[in-house]
Design a protein around this motif. Structure first.
Motif, PDB file in Angstrom:
ATOM      1  N   THR A 214      -4.061   2.763  -2.562  1.00  8.84           N
ATOM      2  CA  THR A 214      -4.083   3.547  -1.407  1.00  8.84           C
ATOM      3  C   THR A 214      -5.693   2.373  -0.486  1.00  8.84           C
ATOM      4  N   ALA A 215      -5.484   2.306   0.686  1.00 13.30           N
ATOM      5  CA  ALA A 215      -6.447   1.735   1.424  1.00 13.30           C
ATOM      6  C   ALA A 215      -8.117   1.782   1.037  1.00 13.30           C
ATOM      7  N   LEU A 216      -9.105   0.835   0.766  1.00 10.05           N
ATOM      8  CA  LEU A 216     -10.403   1.841   0.924  1.00 10.05           C
ATOM      9  C   LEU A 216     -11.448   1.448   1.676  1.00 10.05           C
TER      10      LEU A 216
ATOM     11  N   PHE B  60      -1.154  13.096   5.049  1.00  7.42           N
ATOM     12  CA  PHE B  60      -0.589  11.929   4.072  1.00  7.42           C
ATOM     13  C   PHE B  60      -2.142  11.826   3.657  1.00  7.42           C
ATOM     14  N   ASP B  61      -1.740  11.312   2.482  1.00  9.33           N
ATOM     15  CA  ASP B  61      -2.721  10.916   1.039  1.00  9.33           C
ATOM     16  C   ASP B  61      -2.711   9.466   1.431  1.00  9.33           C
ATOM     17  N   GLN B  62      -3.490   8.493   1.342  1.00  9.10           N
ATOM     18  CA  GLN B  62      -4.338   8.129   2.997  1.00  9.10           C
ATOM     19  C   GLN B  62      -4.380   8.872   4.646  1.00  9.10           C
ATOM     20  N   ALA B  63      -4.651   9.504   5.377  1.00  3.62           N
ATOM     21  CA  ALA B  63      -4.116  10.074   6.272  1.00  3.62           C
ATOM     22  C   ALA B  63      -4.531   8.177   7.353  1.00  3.62           C
ATOM     23  N   ASN B  64      -5.644   8.377   6.555  1.00 10.76           N
ATOM     24  CA  ASN B  64      -5.597   6.765   7.584  1.00 10.76           C
ATOM     25  C   ASN B  64      -6.663   5.254   7.256  1.00 10.76           C
ATOM     26  N   ILE B  65      -5.447   4.531   6.865  1.00  3.58           N
ATOM     27  CA  ILE B  65      -5.769   3.083   6.412  1.00  3.58           C
ATOM     28  C   ILE B  65      -5.922   2.149   7.108  1.00  3.58           C
TER      29      ILE B  65
ATOM     30  N   ILE C 115      -0.505  14.274  10.379  1.00  5.70           N
ATOM     31  CA  ILE C 115      -0.419  12.445  10.710  1.00  5.70           C
ATOM     32  C   ILE C 115      -1.278  12.001  10.819  1.00  5.70           C
ATOM     33  N   GLY C 116      -0.718  10.683  10.787  1.00  9.37           N
ATOM     34  CA  GLY C 116      -1.527   9.778  10.263  1.00  9.37           C
ATOM     35  C   GLY C 116      -1.603   8.595  10.790  1.00  9.37           C
ATOM     36  N   SER C 117      -2.832   6.934  10.283  1.00 10.71           N
ATOM     37  CA  SER C 117      -2.611   6.469  11.355  1.00 10.71           C
ATOM     38  C   SER C 117      -2.620   4.737  10.423  1.00 10.71           C
ATOM     39  N   VAL C 118      -2.296   3.671  11.062  1.00 13.88           N
ATOM     40  CA  VAL C 118      -1.790   2.788   9.670  1.00 13.88           C
ATOM     41  C   VAL C 118      -2.826   1.187  10.749  1.00 13.88           C
ATOM     42  N   THR C 119      -3.589   1.133  10.279  1.00 16.66           N
ATOM     43  CA  THR C 119      -5.038   0.229  11.470  1.00 16.66           C
ATOM     44  C   THR C 119      -4.610  -1.468  10.398  1.00 16.66           C
TER      45      THR C 119
ATOM     46  N   VAL D  16       1.053  -1.233  -0.081  1.00 17.52           N
ATOM     47  CA  VAL D  16      -0.042  -0.145  -0.082  1.00 17.52           C
ATOM     48  C   VAL D  16       0.900   1.209   0.060  1.00 17.52           C
ATOM     49  N   THR D  17       0.347   2.497  -0.724  1.00 12.49           N
ATOM     50  CA  THR D  17       1.042   3.609  -0.610  1.00 12.49           C
ATOM     51  C   THR D  17       0.115   4.895   0.013  1.00 12.49           C
ATOM     52  N   VAL D  18       0.985   5.313   0.207  1.00 12.89           N
ATOM     53  CA  VAL D  18       0.786   6.570   1.432  1.00 12.89           C
ATOM     54  C   VAL D  18       1.867   7.742   0.703  1.00 12.89           C
ATOM     55  N   ARG D  19       0.559   8.924   0.495  1.00 11.79           N
ATOM     56  CA  ARG D  19       1.607   9.894  -0.166  1.00 11.79           C
ATOM     57  C   ARG D  19       1.990  11.062   1.040  1.00 11.79           C
TER      58      ARG D  19
END
Ligand SMILES: [Cu+2]
Length: 173
Positions: free
Chosen positions: A133-135, A38-43, A106-110, A29-32
């Motif tokens: 990105t995470a959908l 961050f895009d996307q910030a929360n995935i 800020i961002g998060s990865v779940t 998965v890619t986060v920009r």
């Protein structure tokens, strides 16, 4: 007996062909890193997913774990630089950009188990796309790896049963 050998070969081929795909298939998965968010910030991703942050802005950015799990260090703007981290354990991982945390970068990865991803927060299914990105809202369960694993298991069982049957027929006749 030749037939048996052929079957054994077939099952071996099936194993070699399917097993790596089923067992080592880590999603990507890619986060920009944009200016300054961050895009996307929360995935939400499956365990074993490698997240790659890509510098897509002109300002320098970092991806830095609040729990000291990773820190990219400063990635210069315009460099297209990347930083990757693989998430194995389920849980929620918060991170920030050192220079822009105060601006809300800020961002998060779940990370949630594959068994639980039949929920609407299923993971990225567009890993082939460079901007995958995470959908959070498409709700597509990540069936591909499960399907491959199932097919591989099924194929092996079928081949095994056939081989055993032939073997038994051989020894009794
Ligand atoms: Cu930043």
């Amino acid at each position: 007996m030749r037939r048996l050998l052929q079957l054994a070969t077939l099952s071996l081929v099936a194993l070699l062909f399917f097993a790596p795909a089923a067992w080592s298939q880590g999603q990507e998965v890619t986060v920009r890193m944009e200016d300054n968010f961050f895009d996307q910030a929360n995935i939400t991703v499956e365990p074993g997913t490698t997240v790659t942050w890509v510098q897509s802005g002109n300002n320098p950015h970092t991806t830095t774990s609040y729990d000291d799990l990773w820190d990219s260090g400063m990635i210069e703007g315009g460099s297209g630089g990347t930083f990757s981290y693989t998430f194995e354990e389920s849980g929620r991982y918060d991170y920030f950009c050192i220079p822009h945390e105060s601006m809300g970068m800020i961002g998060s990865v779940t990370v949630s188990d594959a068994t639980a991803t039949a929920s609407p927060t299923a993971t990225a299914t567009t890993a082939a796309s460079p901007t995958a990105t995470a959908l959070a809202d498409t709700g597509g369960p990540p069936v591909s790896s499960l399907l491959i694993a199932l097919m591989a298991t099924l194929a092996l069982v079928v081949y095994g049963v056939i081989a055993l049957t032939l073997l038994r027929r051989h020894s009794t006749s």
